[in-house]
Enzyme design. Structure first.
Site, short mmCIF file in Angstrom:
data_model
loop_
_atom_site.label_atom_id
_atom_site.label_comp_id
_atom_site.label_asym_id
_atom_site.label_seq_id
_atom_site.Cartn_x
_atom_site.Cartn_y
_atom_site.Cartn_z
N LYS A 162 0.40 -1.17 0.29
CA LYS A 162 -0.18 0.37 0.16
C LYS A 162 0.97 1.14 0.18
O LYS A 162 -0.07 1.55 -0.69
CB LYS A 162 -1.17 -0.25 1.09
CG LYS A 162 -2.25 -1.21 1.26
CD LYS A 162 -2.66 -1.33 2.17
CE LYS A 162 -2.05 -1.34 3.51
NZ LYS A 162 -1.08 -2.48 4.06
N ARG B 120 -9.83 0.99 9.04
CA ARG B 120 -9.07 0.20 9.41
C ARG B 120 -9.69 -1.18 10.17
O ARG B 120 -9.77 -2.28 10.69
CB ARG B 120 -8.14 -0.44 10.90
CG ARG B 120 -6.25 -0.68 11.14
CD ARG B 120 -5.79 -1.67 9.34
NE ARG B 120 -4.06 -1.09 10.10
CZ ARG B 120 -3.65 -0.72 9.79
NH1 ARG B 120 -3.22 0.22 8.68
NH2 ARG B 120 -2.35 -1.11 9.90
N ARG C 18 11.48 -5.61 5.15
CA ARG C 18 11.26 -3.60 4.81
C ARG C 18 11.69 -2.79 5.41
O ARG C 18 12.74 -2.89 7.21
CB ARG C 18 9.61 -3.45 5.17
CG ARG C 18 9.15 -2.40 5.53
CD ARG C 18 7.61 -1.70 5.61
NE ARG C 18 6.76 -2.43 6.24
CZ ARG C 18 6.11 -2.69 6.45
NH1 ARG C 18 5.15 -1.82 5.76
NH2 ARG C 18 4.40 -3.60 7.41
N ARG D 167 11.17 -1.46 11.11
CA ARG D 167 10.52 -1.25 12.37
C ARG D 167 10.29 -2.00 13.19
O ARG D 167 10.17 -3.80 12.71
CB ARG D 167 8.65 -1.02 11.81
CG ARG D 167 8.11 -0.37 11.43
CD ARG D 167 7.63 -0.16 9.84
NE ARG D 167 6.57 -0.87 10.37
CZ ARG D 167 5.66 -0.70 9.87
NH1 ARG D 167 4.76 -0.34 8.71
NH2 ARG D 167 4.47 -1.40 10.21
N ARG E 105 -0.46 -9.40 13.59
CA ARG E 105 -1.32 -8.01 12.36
C ARG E 105 -1.78 -8.95 10.88
O ARG E 105 -2.79 -8.04 10.52
CB ARG E 105 -0.01 -6.84 11.80
CG ARG E 105 0.41 -6.56 13.05
CD ARG E 105 1.63 -5.36 12.55
NE ARG E 105 1.89 -4.58 11.46
CZ ARG E 105 3.04 -5.05 10.67
NH1 ARG E 105 3.83 -5.42 11.26
NH2 ARG E 105 2.76 -3.51 9.56
#
Ligand code: ADP
Ligand code: ADP
Ligand code: ZN
Length: 224
Positions: A13, A88, A127, A160, A171
């Site tokens: 995203k 969300r 990431r 992160r 998640r």
């Protein structure tokens, strides 16, 4: 134009939102980035959000909705908005539906990105992002020119803590339970839901998303 990006953590995203916003001249509201900025500043919101984010749980709706409302009010009325990371859950979707008319807007389209879980976990573990400009990288799929440094500003890239495989898996569960019901919510609300296969190269996903938006809304983006 108001477009919502939907899809599990790591599906792309943020990566696609950056390109699409540039292509169509839209602003972005990225709730994850806003929360991480609040944490860095040590603001009240940042302190309230911290424990939820570390666990990979959703931050309470009222904090998020207030933050989004404030951002939305500060935006130029004539410019399109891309939401990344919000809503969300269905309650946030309903809150957005209540807030948008106040600024003469509505949700026009939803881009729904999909990819298998193992791909998402790998993308999360690779990431890296620039704490300065927000640019995203991936050590496996999209590395910076110099290891550990942002191509644009030379800042040291960060990983992160909520991208550790165990937290990513949690998640993903949160996504399935709380966020995925929004797909049905938007289909029933009459918004245009455009499904994009996120399990392709970054450029191929961009092409697919761009074409889907152009066809659905008669848009024309700047040549990339
Ligand atoms: P990703 O892009 O990988 O899906 P985000 O950066 O959007 O992750 O979100 C990181 C964390 O920030 C979430 O796990 C959650 O704790 C918090 N968060 C972001 N957006 C929201 C939101 N709309 N509602 C509640 N929590 C949120
Ligand atoms: P999201 O915002 O949905 O959580 P991101 O855009 O942050 O996802 O992407 C997660 C990670 O995967 C980033 O490191 C990004 O560089 C990488 N990535 C994004 N799209 C692709 C793709 N199509 N192929 C390979 N890696 C990708
Ligand atoms: Zn940078």
């Amino acid at each position: 134009m108001v477009v919502v990006l939907l899809g599990p953590p790591g599906v792309g995203k943020g990566t696609q939102g950056a390109v699409l916003a540039e292509t169509f001249g839209w602003d972005r509201i990225i709730t994850g980035d806003l929360l991480r900025a609040a944490r860095r500043e040590g603001s009240r919101l940042g302190r309230q959000a911290q424990a939820y984010m570390d666990r990979g749980d959703l931050v309470p709706d009222e904090l998020i909705v207030a933050m989004v409302r404030e951002r939305l009010e500060g935006l130029d009325a004539g410019i399109g908005v891309l939401f990344d990371g919000f809503p969300r859950n269905v309650a946030q979707g309903e809150a957005l539906e209540a807030v948008l008319p106040e600024v003469d807007r509505q949700v026009d389209g939803v881009l729904l990105f999909t990819a298998p879980d193992d791909v998402l976990v790998k993308r999360g573990s690779g990431r890296r992002n620039c704490p300065d400009c927000g640019r995203l990288y991936n050590v496996y799929f999209d590395p910076p020119r110099t290891e550990g440094e942002c191509d644009d500003c030379g800042e040291a890239l960060v990983h992160r803590s909520d991208d550790e495989p165990e937290t990513v898996r949690h998640r993903l569960d949160v996504y399935r339970e709380q966020t995925e019901p929004l797909v049905r919510y938007y289909r029933e609300s009459g918004a245009v839901v455009l499904e994009i296969d996120g399990d392709q190269s970054i450029d191929d996903v961009t092409q697919a998303a761009r074409r889907a938006l152009e066809d659905a809304f008669d848009l024309e983006g700047d040549a990339a």
